[in-house]
Write a protein that holds these residues in place. Structure first.
Motif, PDB file in Angstrom:
ATOM      1  N   PHE A  52      -6.694  -1.956  -1.771  1.00  0.00           N
ATOM      2  CA  PHE A  52      -6.331  -0.576  -1.439  1.00  0.00           C
ATOM      3  C   PHE A  52      -7.444   0.093  -0.642  1.00  0.00           C
ATOM      4  O   PHE A  52      -7.198   0.755   0.371  1.00  0.00           O
ATOM      5  CB  PHE A  52      -6.044   0.215  -2.717  1.00  0.00           C
ATOM      6  CG  PHE A  52      -5.448   1.568  -2.458  1.00  0.00           C
ATOM      7  CD1 PHE A  52      -4.071   1.734  -2.418  1.00  0.00           C
ATOM      8  CD2 PHE A  52      -6.257   2.683  -2.257  1.00  0.00           C
ATOM      9  CE1 PHE A  52      -3.508   2.983  -2.169  1.00  0.00           C
ATOM     10  CE2 PHE A  52      -5.707   3.937  -2.008  1.00  0.00           C
ATOM     11  CZ  PHE A  52      -4.329   4.080  -1.962  1.00  0.00           C
ATOM     12  N   ILE A  56       0.835  -1.205   0.000  1.00  0.00           N
ATOM     13  CA  ILE A  56       0.000   0.000   0.000  1.00  0.00           C
ATOM     14  C   ILE A  56       0.869   1.253   0.000  1.00  0.00           C
ATOM     15  O   ILE A  56       0.555   2.247  -0.666  1.00  0.00           O
ATOM     16  CB  ILE A  56      -0.956  -0.002   1.213  1.00  0.00           C
ATOM     17  CG1 ILE A  56      -1.938  -1.170   1.107  1.00  0.00           C
ATOM     18  CG2 ILE A  56      -1.707   1.322   1.309  1.00  0.00           C
ATOM     19  CD1 ILE A  56      -2.806  -1.167  -0.138  1.00  0.00           C
ATOM     20  N   SER A  57       1.964   1.224   0.752  1.00  0.00           N
ATOM     21  CA  SER A  57       2.885   2.360   0.781  1.00  0.00           C
ATOM     22  C   SER A  57       3.449   2.642  -0.606  1.00  0.00           C
ATOM     23  O   SER A  57       3.536   3.795  -1.047  1.00  0.00           O
ATOM     24  CB  SER A  57       4.024   2.074   1.765  1.00  0.00           C
ATOM     25  OG  SER A  57       4.991   3.108   1.745  1.00  0.00           O
ATOM     26  N   SER A  94      -7.183  13.244  -4.122  1.00  0.00           N
ATOM     27  CA  SER A  94      -6.974  14.031  -2.899  1.00  0.00           C
ATOM     28  C   SER A  94      -5.677  14.839  -2.956  1.00  0.00           C
ATOM     29  O   SER A  94      -5.485  15.744  -2.143  1.00  0.00           O
ATOM     30  CB  SER A  94      -6.939  13.091  -1.685  1.00  0.00           C
ATOM     31  OG  SER A  94      -5.761  12.291  -1.688  1.00  0.00           O
ATOM     32  N   LEU A 106       0.738   6.498  -6.952  1.00  0.00           N
ATOM     33  CA  LEU A 106      -0.482   7.258  -7.217  1.00  0.00           C
ATOM     34  C   LEU A 106      -0.266   8.759  -7.079  1.00  0.00           C
ATOM     35  O   LEU A 106      -0.900   9.557  -7.783  1.00  0.00           O
ATOM     36  CB  LEU A 106      -1.596   6.814  -6.261  1.00  0.00           C
ATOM     37  CG  LEU A 106      -2.221   5.445  -6.532  1.00  0.00           C
ATOM     38  CD1 LEU A 106      -3.045   4.977  -5.332  1.00  0.00           C
ATOM     39  CD2 LEU A 106      -3.105   5.489  -7.792  1.00  0.00           C
ATOM     40  N   SER A 107       0.639   9.145  -6.202  1.00  0.00           N
ATOM     41  CA  SER A 107       0.841  10.567  -5.927  1.00  0.00           C
ATOM     42  C   SER A 107       1.980  11.197  -6.707  1.00  0.00           C
ATOM     43  O   SER A 107       2.069  12.425  -6.782  1.00  0.00           O
ATOM     44  CB  SER A 107       1.082  10.769  -4.423  1.00  0.00           C
ATOM     45  OG  SER A 107       2.220  10.050  -3.993  1.00  0.00           O
ATOM     46  N   PRO A 116      -8.222   3.813  -5.111  1.00  0.00           N
ATOM     47  CA  PRO A 116      -6.996   4.411  -5.638  1.00  0.00           C
ATOM     48  C   PRO A 116      -7.257   5.750  -6.328  1.00  0.00           C
ATOM     49  O   PRO A 116      -6.472   6.699  -6.177  1.00  0.00           O
ATOM     50  CB  PRO A 116      -6.494   3.351  -6.632  1.00  0.00           C
ATOM     51  CG  PRO A 116      -7.028   2.065  -6.107  1.00  0.00           C
ATOM     52  CD  PRO A 116      -8.378   2.404  -5.553  1.00  0.00           C
ATOM     53  N   THR A 137      -7.200   1.575   3.135  1.00  0.00           N
ATOM     54  CA  THR A 137      -7.137   3.035   3.261  1.00  0.00           C
ATOM     55  C   THR A 137      -8.502   3.704   3.367  1.00  0.00           C
ATOM     56  O   THR A 137      -8.574   4.902   3.624  1.00  0.00           O
ATOM     57  CB  THR A 137      -6.414   3.641   2.050  1.00  0.00           C
ATOM     58  OG1 THR A 137      -7.212   3.433   0.868  1.00  0.00           O
ATOM     59  CG2 THR A 137      -5.038   3.007   1.847  1.00  0.00           C
ATOM     60  N   PHE A 152      -7.854   8.440  -3.738  1.00  0.00           N
ATOM     61  CA  PHE A 152      -6.591   8.820  -3.109  1.00  0.00           C
ATOM     62  C   PHE A 152      -5.806   9.753  -4.019  1.00  0.00           C
ATOM     63  O   PHE A 152      -5.272  10.763  -3.560  1.00  0.00           O
ATOM     64  CB  PHE A 152      -5.762   7.566  -2.804  1.00  0.00           C
ATOM     65  CG  PHE A 152      -4.428   7.871  -2.164  1.00  0.00           C
ATOM     66  CD1 PHE A 152      -4.328   8.054  -0.800  1.00  0.00           C
ATOM     67  CD2 PHE A 152      -3.276   7.980  -2.959  1.00  0.00           C
ATOM     68  CE1 PHE A 152      -3.088   8.341  -0.207  1.00  0.00           C
ATOM     69  CE2 PHE A 152      -2.060   8.267  -2.375  1.00  0.00           C
ATOM     70  CZ  PHE A 152      -1.963   8.445  -1.010  1.00  0.00           C
ATOM     71  N   ARG A 153      -5.734   9.437  -5.304  1.00  0.00           N
ATOM     72  CA  ARG A 153      -5.005  10.285  -6.261  1.00  0.00           C
ATOM     73  C   ARG A 153      -5.630  11.664  -6.336  1.00  0.00           C
ATOM     74  O   ARG A 153      -4.924  12.697  -6.350  1.00  0.00           O
ATOM     75  CB  ARG A 153      -4.972   9.614  -7.630  1.00  0.00           C
ATOM     76  CG  ARG A 153      -4.471  10.520  -8.749  1.00  0.00           C
ATOM     77  CD  ARG A 153      -4.218   9.736 -10.017  1.00  0.00           C
ATOM     78  NE  ARG A 153      -2.890   9.098  -9.989  1.00  0.00           N
ATOM     79  CZ  ARG A 153      -2.480   8.239 -10.919  1.00  0.00           C
ATOM     80  NH1 ARG A 153      -3.279   7.874 -11.908  1.00  0.00           N
ATOM     81  NH2 ARG A 153      -1.256   7.740 -10.858  1.00  0.00           N
ATOM     82  N   LYS A 170       0.700   4.105  -2.851  1.00  0.00           N
ATOM     83  CA  LYS A 170       0.475   5.535  -2.577  1.00  0.00           C
ATOM     84  C   LYS A 170       1.546   6.389  -3.244  1.00  0.00           C
ATOM     85  O   LYS A 170       1.261   7.475  -3.785  1.00  0.00           O
ATOM     86  CB  LYS A 170       0.478   5.784  -1.066  1.00  0.00           C
ATOM     87  CG  LYS A 170      -0.748   5.272  -0.347  1.00  0.00           C
ATOM     88  CD  LYS A 170      -0.647   5.561   1.149  1.00  0.00           C
ATOM     89  CE  LYS A 170      -1.908   5.133   1.890  1.00  0.00           C
ATOM     90  NZ  LYS A 170      -1.809   5.403   3.348  1.00  0.00           N
ATOM     91  N   GLU A 171       2.775   5.897  -3.206  1.00  0.00           N
ATOM     92  CA  GLU A 171       3.879   6.621  -3.837  1.00  0.00           C
ATOM     93  C   GLU A 171       3.642   6.773  -5.341  1.00  0.00           C
ATOM     94  O   GLU A 171       3.798   7.861  -5.910  1.00  0.00           O
ATOM     95  CB  GLU A 171       5.185   5.876  -3.578  1.00  0.00           C
ATOM     96  CG  GLU A 171       6.408   6.475  -4.255  1.00  0.00           C
ATOM     97  CD  GLU A 171       7.633   5.600  -4.100  1.00  0.00           C
ATOM     98  OE1 GLU A 171       8.404   5.487  -5.075  1.00  0.00           O
ATOM     99  OE2 GLU A 171       7.807   5.014  -3.010  1.00  0.00           O
TER     100      GLU A 171
END
Length: 298
Positions: free
Chosen positions: A282, A249-250, A296, A256-257, A290, A286, A293-294, A253-254
């Motif tokens: 995901f 997941i970490s 955001s 996705l951002s 996904p 969270t 999250f992106r 996130k990397e």
């Protein structure tokens, strides 16, 4: 493959008289003589075995691992696992005890289910339990009570013996956790090795390798999956699968951002065969998809 189906059959292979109880026995190794028989070249049994070896020599292959017995070493084997015993390495001065109990002895008792939670029945040789003198005495006292109870069989016998076996297993669980904690230098090295493996795996392209599994990382570290998970739970509060998911997941996130990769491309790079499986995991971890999250970060 040879099968040792009964406690009586095992007694005969050790040149011992018939057991006091047909489904459970405490064997004094000093009184045992292993007869030469082809059965030792490869066999499975129908019983659990807890072996407390003292001043012992000898090699037994259990599954794909070897046990090298040493002073005060407690080891565990489960039914239906292939074993090989090398009689040439056995010393006639071997001392210690074997507690063996047939899988049928657990029927209609809660231990028939809970015994599967004791991971040390699948631990490999280098994961055997090394006992202090006090710990060994605690277990010997339980073995004495079991042996004594086998001498008079009535409708209370099964419950009393199984309660003692469960007590022995719970003590063993405590002692394993003590062993995890007290071997600090080895524990630190193991944690470092585990973290390095996770980082290396997720910092390289995972798509061709697929999703990282508990079995895969345990095998790479020359440990059994159960031992690794128990070790991590004691030291970190999380088992192996939880660590894998956390790292995954970490990394997600990397990506996705910081990248413009699509959700499907990210899922593929992380080793998922289907992007929907990635999205489901995901969101479970969270509470966001996904895509949410992106967004955001925009």
């Amino acid at each position: 493959m040879n099968t040792i189906k009964s406690i009586s059959a095992f007694h005969r292979l050790l040149s011992l008289p018939e057991p006091k109880h047909p489904l459970v026995s405490v064997i004094n190794l000093h009184e045992s003589v292993f007869i030469e028989d082809d059965v030792w070249k490869g066999f499975v049994s129908r019983y659990y075995c807890v072996a407390l070896k003292r001043n012992a020599t000898g090699k037994i292959k259990y599954g794909q691992q070897h046990y090298d017995y040493d002073k005060g070493v407690l080891s565990f084997t489960a039914p239906n696992q292939v074993q090989y015993l090398d009689l040439k390495t056995m010393d006639c001065e071997n001392t210690g005890y074997l507690l063996i109990f047939h899988e049928d002895f657990l029927l209609k008792h809660s231990l028939a289910t809970t015994i599967l939670s004791y991971g040390f029945f699948s631990y490999a040789v280098n994961e055997a339990l090394h006992l202090s003198e006090d710990e060994e005495n605690d277990l010997l006292e339980i073995l004495y009570k079991i042996d004594k109870e086998c001498q008079h069989i009535d409708h209370h016998t099964q419950e009393i013996i199984l309660s003692q076996i469960e007590l022995l297993l719970n003590y063993s669980k405590r002692f394993y956790e003590r062993q995890f904690i007290t071997r600090k230098s080895g524990s630190h090295q193991l944690l470092t090795k585990f973290e390095s493996y996770l980082n290396d795996y997720f910092n390289t392209e995972s798509s061709e390798k697929g999703l990282l599994t508990v079995h895969q990382i345990a095998e790479a570290m020359n440990l059994s999956a159960n031992y690794l998970s128990d070790f991590l739970r004691v030291h970190t509060g999380q088992n192996t699968q939880q660590h894998i998911h956390e790292k995954l997941i970490s990394k997600a996130k990397e990506k996705l951002s910081t990248t413009e990769l699509s959700i499907s491309e990210i899922a593929y790079e992380l080793g998922f065969e289907h992007s929907q499986s990635f999205s489901t995991l995901f969101k479970k971890k969270t509470k966001m998809s996904p895509l949410e999250f992106r967004q955001s970060f925009n």
